[in-house]
Design an enzyme around this catalytic site. Structure first.
Site, PDB file in Angstrom:
ATOM      1  CB  SER A  89       4.721  -1.314  11.955  1.00 46.71           C
ATOM      2  OG  SER A  89       3.973  -0.120  12.091  1.00 46.71           O
ATOM      3  N   GLY A  97       2.735   3.669  14.480  1.00 49.15           N
ATOM      4  CA  GLY A  97       3.140   5.033  14.791  1.00 49.15           C
ATOM      5  C   GLY A  97       2.947   5.442  16.234  1.00 49.15           C
ATOM      6  CD  GLU A 129      -5.217  -1.244   8.346  1.00 48.74           C
ATOM      7  OE1 GLU A 129      -4.333  -0.467   7.952  1.00 48.74           O
ATOM      8  OE2 GLU A 129      -6.433  -0.966   8.299  1.00 48.74           O
ATOM      9  CG  HIS A 181      -6.001   1.545   5.192  1.00 49.40           C
ATOM     10  ND1 HIS A 181      -5.514   2.499   6.060  1.00 49.40           N
ATOM     11  CD2 HIS A 181      -4.955   0.730   4.909  1.00 49.40           C
ATOM     12  CE1 HIS A 181      -4.236   2.280   6.280  1.00 49.40           C
ATOM     13  NE2 HIS A 181      -3.871   1.210   5.596  1.00 49.40           N
ATOM     14  CG  ASN A 209      -1.785   1.235   1.304  1.00 49.73           C
ATOM     15  OD1 ASN A 209      -1.926   1.967   0.331  1.00 49.73           O
ATOM     16  ND2 ASN A 209      -2.381   1.477   2.463  1.00 49.73           N
ATOM     17  CD  GLU A 250      -3.173   5.442   6.615  1.00 47.79           C
ATOM     18  OE1 GLU A 250      -2.055   5.155   7.074  1.00 47.79           O
ATOM     19  OE2 GLU A 250      -3.400   5.575   5.391  1.00 47.79           O
ATOM     20  CE  LYS A 280      -0.244   3.360   4.746  1.00 46.38           C
ATOM     21  NZ  LYS A 280      -0.098   3.575   6.206  1.00 46.38           N
TER      22      LYS A 280
END
Length: 254
Positions: A213, A174, A168, A96, A10, A98, A12
């Site tokens: 990650s 992060g 996820e 996703h 991905n 995000e 992004k």
């Protein structure tokens, strides 16, 4: 892994035409032997370019998102499944983290996107996952169950014969916290058990990717877990060497 491993990139909102073409060509050269199913999801405006760069390899392009609207119409900014397919996509990411967090996509809209992808002949990559607050509140299974069951209820369990799932752990992206292989396996096992409650055969065949990650130095230990069938790779997919190392780990290479 008894199921064929899958690694999806991905990208992004990164790259330009030159960089996207070059990266796709290198991925095709290094990861396109077919031992691992490799999916590359660039920004939509570079999808055709990437599809052409991957042509002739076993790597396939995919979309990072899809409109829940089937067909065409006055939907400014939306990209339909038919448009993605026309540009060479074979897959589409839906739900996703995000987009759930910053675009307000709820379970019902994610389910609609899942259905729209399949109606366009695309394989949806359904993303599910819990936040740090939800993890610390011991609500992981409640959240994952809700997100997955919303799609099962809307699309039917049979739809998962032609779909991928990506877990996820938002809390491990992060935040400075890392999900252990055991934590990843626990979530994947729960997702598979939820599917098994509807159909055991489908549950055992669905490939569930880990999207927290993944890096070259942790990929092998994650992919060694029995219910982890590959990865949905973000930042590490932007470096050909890192992505190739992750693909090799999924394929069981040293």
């Amino acid at each position: 892994m008894s199921r064929k491993p899958v690694v999806a990139a991905n990208w992004k909102m990164h790259g330009d035409q030159a960089a996207s073409g070059a990266l796709a060509r290198e991925v095709a050269a290094q990861c396109g032997d077919g031992r691992v199913e490799v999916i590359v999801c660039p920004p939509a405006c570079y999808l055709r370019l990437v599809a052409e760069a991957l042509a002739g390899s076993a790597c396939v392009p995919g979309g990072q998102d899809i409109s829940e609207v089937v067909g065409s119409g006055a939907h400014t900014g939306d990209i339909s499944g038919a448009m993605l397919a026309d540009c060479g996509a074979g897959h589409a990411i839906v739900g996703h983290s995000e987009r759930r967090a910053t675009r307000g996509e709820d379970d019902a809209r994610v389910a609609a996107k899942f259905i729209a992808a399949q109606e366009a002949g695309l394989i949806p990559i359904l993303c599910v996952g819990e936040t740090l607050e939800e993890r610390d509140g011991e609500r992981t299974e409640a959240v994952l169950g809700r997100q997955l069951e919303a799609v099962i209820d809307a699309a039917g369990i049979a739809a998962f014969t032609n779909a991928l799932i990506a877990y996820e752990p938002v809390w491990a992206i992060g935040t400075g916290r890392t999900a252990s292989p055991e934590q990843a396996e626990a979530a994947h096992a729960f997702l598979r058990a939820t599917l098994r409650g509807a159909d055991a055969t489908i549950a055992d065949s669905v490939r569930i990717l880990y999207g927290g990650s993944v890096k070259p130095d942790n990929a092998a230990s994650l992919f060694a877990q029995p219910d982890v069938d590959g990865g949905l790779i973000g930042g590490a997919s932007l470096k050909a060497a890192d992505f190739t190392a992750i693909v090799r780990a999924a394929g069981g290479h040293d």
